[in-house]
Design an enzyme around this catalytic site. Structure first.
Site, short mmCIF file in Angstrom:
data_model
loop_
_atom_site.label_atom_id
_atom_site.label_comp_id
_atom_site.label_asym_id
_atom_site.label_seq_id
_atom_site.Cartn_x
_atom_site.Cartn_y
_atom_site.Cartn_z
CB SER A 127 -13.67 -1.75 5.44
OG SER A 127 -14.29 -0.51 5.18
CE1 TYR A 152 -9.21 0.17 3.44
CE2 TYR A 152 -11.51 0.83 3.34
CZ TYR A 152 -10.43 0.35 4.05
OH TYR A 152 -10.59 0.04 5.39
#
Length: 325
Positions: A127, A152
């Site tokens: 990501s 995350y």
């Protein structure tokens, strides 16, 4: 080829699986269809794959080693495309343990299965969040990623380190793809475009964080799929590669294009920056171009209207009020 796609009922996973089937590959999909967002949307994505020649589905959680083994029993696989994860920056503040299970333990189970089953290539989702609050732009794969600002993001950095370890120890080719704000038809209800569209159509105000002073490298799903498939087709040893639009867009511009596509104006509710969020993302995609000749081709002026067309049809098919998840 024979490909295992985890997260096959997810936004990117379903799109990648569909592309592979279109070109004649055999795909086994693994997904637990959890309720992080509207399960009906996940089921609808999966329904577009089930029944197609070459597709088989295993329902299970990557955090369950037995489910991973059951999926690998459908192999052997030339490639494992691991897209299953607990997504979302803000939700990681609410339910951190879910990220440990899915993104850390789940990825470890995939790595162990690849090791013991002799998988020829592993492609996995990372990501843009790994760059944290880096101020140097555009973000390059050589930039530091040891200052994540959300759990995350930390799990995605960990995935890259774990993949490197398994490549070093066991020779598993592993390519991590740092996705930058993916959007398009069949997208996730927790993402800005989906939420903004739903609220504008129902006359509700939209939440605009950091008082609108945000930039995102919005990347259209078809461009992302081409990048994922390029990684699937070319094992590279160990690589981490940006897949982004390389054209960051100010949030107010993004909303304006959406308003034009909908033919309606948004009511804005300006709010401060949320914990774990970053003000700007911007991908340097020169590595993807060098490796695969990959470049993004879809501007938001094309991608947003395509999403709106899909959304209107989807919302009508499931009934007003359900489409938001």
């Amino acid at each position: 080829m024979d490909v295992l796609v985890t997260g096959a009922a997810g936004f990117i996973g379903a799109a990648v699986a569909g592309f592979l089937l279109d070109r004649g590959d055999r795909v086994v999909g693994l997904d637990n269809l959890n309720d992080y967002y509207d399960v009906g949307l996940k089921e609808a994505r999966l329904a577009r794959l089930e029944g197609r020649q070459g597709f088989r589905f295993v329902r299970g959680d990557v955090a369950d080693p037995g489910a991973v083994e059951a999926a690998f029993d459908r192999g052997p696989f030339d490639v494992v495309c691991h897209l299953a994860a607990q997504a979302g920056v803000r939700y990681s503040l609410q339910n951190p343990l879910a990220y440990g299970r899915a993104n850390l333990m789940g990825f470890l189970h995939i790595l162990e299965a690849c090791r013991h089953r002799g998988t020829g290539n592993l492609v996995y989702a990372s990501s843009s969040s790994v760059y944290g609050a880096n101020e140097k732009v555009p973000f390059s794969e050589t930039d530091r990623v040891d200052r994540p600002v959300s759990l995350y993001a930390a799990t995605k950095v960990a995935n890259e380190l774990m993949a490197h370890t398994y490549h070093h120890l066991y020779g598993i080719p592993a390519t991590g793809l740092r996705f930058f704000t993916v959007y398009g038809p069949w997208g996730r209800p927790d993402m800005a475009l989906f939420k903004f569209t739903q609220k504008i159509l129902t006359g509700e105000p939209i939440d605009v964080y950091n008082h609108g002073d945000m930039e995102r490298d919005f990347t259209y799903i078809d461009d992302i799929v081409r990048g994922v498939v390029a990684a699937i087709d070319r094992p590279l040893g160990f690589e981490v590669v940006n897949l982004g639009n390389h054209r960051p867009v100010r949030l107010e511009r993004f909303i304006a294009v959406l308003e034009d596509a909908l033919g309606r104006k948004a009511r804005r509710n300006y709010l401060p920056m949320q914990p774990g969020d970053v003000p700007r993302t911007y991908a340097d995609v020169s590595r993807a171009k060098e490796l695969w000749g990959w470049e993004p081709t879809t501007p938001i002026e094309v991608g947003i209207p395509r999403f709106v067309e899909w959304y209107v049809g989807w919302a009508a098919s499931v009934g007003h009020g359900r489409s938001g998840g």
